[in-house]
Design an enzyme around this catalytic site. Sequence first.
Site, PDB file in Angstrom:
ATOM      1  N   GLU A   1      -6.639   4.775   7.913  1.00  0.00           N
ATOM      2  CA  GLU A   1      -6.582   6.141   7.676  1.00  0.00           C
ATOM      3  C   GLU A   1      -7.764   6.848   6.782  1.00  0.00           C
ATOM      4  O   GLU A   1      -8.090   7.897   6.966  1.00  0.00           O
ATOM      5  CB  GLU A   1      -5.332   6.351   6.794  1.00  0.00           C
ATOM      6  CG  GLU A   1      -4.002   6.319   7.441  1.00  0.00           C
ATOM      7  CD  GLU A   1      -2.851   5.698   6.709  1.00  0.00           C
ATOM      8  OE1 GLU A   1      -2.702   5.558   5.530  1.00  0.00           O
ATOM      9  OE2 GLU A   1      -1.872   5.011   7.424  1.00  0.00           O
TER      10      GLU A   1
ATOM     11  N   GLY B   1       3.033  -1.091   4.371  1.00  0.00           N
ATOM     12  CA  GLY B   1       2.967   0.291   3.970  1.00  0.00           C
ATOM     13  C   GLY B   1       4.348   0.757   3.750  1.00  0.00           C
ATOM     14  O   GLY B   1       4.747   0.582   2.386  1.00  0.00           O
ATOM     15  N   GLY B   2       4.838   1.308   5.048  1.00  0.00           N
ATOM     16  CA  GLY B   2       6.418   1.741   4.603  1.00  0.00           C
ATOM     17  C   GLY B   2       7.234   1.031   3.968  1.00  0.00           C
ATOM     18  O   GLY B   2       7.879   1.334   3.120  1.00  0.00           O
TER      19      GLY B   2
ATOM     20  N   HIS C   1      -9.515   1.402   4.702  1.00  0.00           N
ATOM     21  CA  HIS C   1      -8.180   1.480   5.465  1.00  0.00           C
ATOM     22  C   HIS C   1      -8.453   2.466   6.586  1.00  0.00           C
ATOM     23  O   HIS C   1      -9.114   3.258   6.575  1.00  0.00           O
ATOM     24  CB  HIS C   1      -7.173   2.133   4.493  1.00  0.00           C
ATOM     25  CG  HIS C   1      -5.861   1.905   5.208  1.00  0.00           C
ATOM     26  ND1 HIS C   1      -5.421   2.972   5.936  1.00  0.00           N
ATOM     27  CD2 HIS C   1      -5.016   0.931   5.138  1.00  0.00           C
ATOM     28  CE1 HIS C   1      -4.223   2.496   6.372  1.00  0.00           C
ATOM     29  NE2 HIS C   1      -3.852   1.508   5.726  1.00  0.00           N
TER      30      HIS C   1
ATOM     31  N   ASN D   1       0.814  -1.202  -0.230  1.00  0.00           N
ATOM     32  CA  ASN D   1      -0.008   0.012   0.014  1.00  0.00           C
ATOM     33  C   ASN D   1       0.819   1.164   0.053  1.00  0.00           C
ATOM     34  O   ASN D   1       1.477   1.732   0.937  1.00  0.00           O
ATOM     35  CB  ASN D   1      -0.938  -0.126   1.225  1.00  0.00           C
ATOM     36  CG  ASN D   1      -1.822   1.218   1.362  1.00  0.00           C
ATOM     37  OD1 ASN D   1      -1.990   1.987   0.392  1.00  0.00           O
ATOM     38  ND2 ASN D   1      -2.351   1.547   2.704  1.00  0.00           N
ATOM     39  N   TRP D   2       1.064   1.817  -0.958  1.00  0.00           N
ATOM     40  CA  TRP D   2       2.171   3.061  -1.375  1.00  0.00           C
ATOM     41  C   TRP D   2       1.450   4.202  -0.706  1.00  0.00           C
ATOM     42  O   TRP D   2       2.289   5.276  -0.581  1.00  0.00           O
ATOM     43  CB  TRP D   2       2.216   3.189  -2.937  1.00  0.00           C
ATOM     44  CG  TRP D   2       3.114   1.938  -3.542  1.00  0.00           C
ATOM     45  CD1 TRP D   2       3.387   0.900  -2.697  1.00  0.00           C
ATOM     46  CD2 TRP D   2       3.515   1.936  -4.757  1.00  0.00           C
ATOM     47  NE1 TRP D   2       4.154   0.032  -3.463  1.00  0.00           N
ATOM     48  CE2 TRP D   2       4.129   0.587  -4.663  1.00  0.00           C
ATOM     49  CE3 TRP D   2       3.603   2.793  -5.816  1.00  0.00           C
ATOM     50  CZ2 TRP D   2       4.641   0.072  -6.088  1.00  0.00           C
ATOM     51  CZ3 TRP D   2       3.960   2.217  -7.057  1.00  0.00           C
ATOM     52  CH2 TRP D   2       4.654   0.975  -7.162  1.00  0.00           C
ATOM     53  N   LYS D   3       0.070   4.283  -0.413  1.00  0.00           N
ATOM     54  CA  LYS D   3      -0.526   5.339   0.107  1.00  0.00           C
ATOM     55  C   LYS D   3      -0.060   6.878  -0.771  1.00  0.00           C
ATOM     56  O   LYS D   3      -0.074   6.387  -1.799  1.00  0.00           O
ATOM     57  CB  LYS D   3       0.065   5.629   1.733  1.00  0.00           C
ATOM     58  CG  LYS D   3      -0.154   4.416   2.508  1.00  0.00           C
ATOM     59  CD  LYS D   3       0.031   4.678   3.843  1.00  0.00           C
ATOM     60  CE  LYS D   3       0.032   3.258   4.601  1.00  0.00           C
ATOM     61  NZ  LYS D   3       0.057   3.464   6.140  1.00  0.00           N
TER      62      LYS D   3
ATOM     63  N   GLY E   1       1.930   2.342  10.779  1.00  0.00           N
ATOM     64  CA  GLY E   1       3.303   3.217  10.911  1.00  0.00           C
ATOM     65  C   GLY E   1       4.145   3.684  12.001  1.00  0.00           C
ATOM     66  O   GLY E   1       4.575   4.729  12.127  1.00  0.00           O
TER      67      GLY E   1
ATOM     68  N   GLU F   1      -5.805  -4.912  10.388  1.00  0.00           N
ATOM     69  CA  GLU F   1      -4.704  -3.987  10.830  1.00  0.00           C
ATOM     70  C   GLU F   1      -4.891  -3.064  12.151  1.00  0.00           C
ATOM     71  O   GLU F   1      -5.736  -2.362  11.993  1.00  0.00           O
ATOM     72  CB  GLU F   1      -4.594  -3.017   9.578  1.00  0.00           C
ATOM     73  CG  GLU F   1      -4.078  -3.536   8.188  1.00  0.00           C
ATOM     74  CD  GLU F   1      -3.606  -2.429   7.391  1.00  0.00           C
ATOM     75  OE1 GLU F   1      -2.588  -2.634   7.084  1.00  0.00           O
ATOM     76  OE2 GLU F   1      -4.130  -1.483   6.832  1.00  0.00           O
TER      77      GLU F   1
ATOM     78  N   SER G   1       3.191  -2.108  10.210  1.00  0.00           N
ATOM     79  CA  SER G   1       4.672  -2.172  10.833  1.00  0.00           C
ATOM     80  C   SER G   1       5.088  -3.407  10.397  1.00  0.00           C
ATOM     81  O   SER G   1       6.260  -3.815  10.759  1.00  0.00           O
ATOM     82  CB  SER G   1       5.214  -1.930  11.957  1.00  0.00           C
ATOM     83  OG  SER G   1       4.752  -0.395  12.168  1.00  0.00           O
TER      84      SER G   1
END
Length: 253
Positions: free
Chosen positions: A98, A235-236, A96, A10-12, A174, A168, A214
Site C-alpha cells: 500500500e 491485516g483485516g 508494504h 498490521n492494523w493499517k 484485503g 505479500e 487474507s
Amino acid sequence: MARIPVMAGNWKMNKTVDEAVDLVKQLKSSVSGVKDVEVVVAPPFTALYAVQREIKGSSIHLAAQTLFWEKKGAFTGEISPLMIREAGCEYVIIGHSERRQFFGETDESVNRRIKAALGQGLKPIFCIGETLKEREEGKTFSVIERQLEGGLKGFGEKEVLPIIIAYEPVWAIGTGKTATPQQAQEVHRFIREKVGRLYSKDLAEKIRIQYGGSVTPENVKGLMEQDDIDGALVGGASLKSETFSKIVRFREI
Ligand code: PGA
C-alpha cells in the site's frame, strides 16, 4: 535450526488510541501462555506510545507501519527511526504494497528506510510481492528478485539477519483471495534460495519469511504447514482479538 514463527498484526489506518488500547488489552489475555510464537502488533503512529505502555511486561512486541530515513528536521508529516524506537517499537514494517502503491515508495526508498531502521536498532519487516498483472504475465519470480535485490542493496549478512521478509502477493491483500499454501510455499522457497545465493546458506536457513494476504483462522494452518513459511503478516483479521489470537494459536487448530 528451528525458526520461531512470527505473527504480526498490521492494523493499517484503523483504531483510535482508546480502541487500540482496548484491543491490545484483550489480546494480552487471549494470547497469554502461547509459547514459541512471537506476537507483534503494528498500530498507527498515534497509538504506539499508549499501546507500548499497555504491553509492557507481556510477550507482545510493537511495530510501526513505516518510517522516514532522516534523523530529524524539516520533513513535515514524517516520523524518524529514533521517534519510533522511543515510542517503544522493536519492529517496523517497510515497503508494504500500500505504501508502494499509494505513497510512491520504490525499491530504492525502501532500501533507504531499511538502512535507517537498522541504524537505529529496529528490525525491519520488509514487504515484497507481485501484482495480479505481474503474476498473470509470468513475472512473479523476476519481480520478487528485483524487490529483494533492491531492498537489500548494500547490506552485509549481519545486517540482514534481523530482517523479517514478508511475502505479500498484492492480489491477496484485503481481497479474501489467499494464495494457496502451495503457491505461497513456491515463492517462499524461491526467496530463501535467493537469500542463500546473495549471502549464505546459513543465513537463508535462519531468516524468517512471513506470508501475508487474507490470512484467517481458517487458512493459517495450511500455510504454516509449509516448510518455508515462518509466520503471517495479518491485516483485516488482526483487528479483532478473537480472530488474531486464533491465528497466533494456529498449532491448536
Ligand atoms: P489482509 O492484509 O490480511 O487484510 O489481506 C495483509 C497486509 O496487508 O499486511
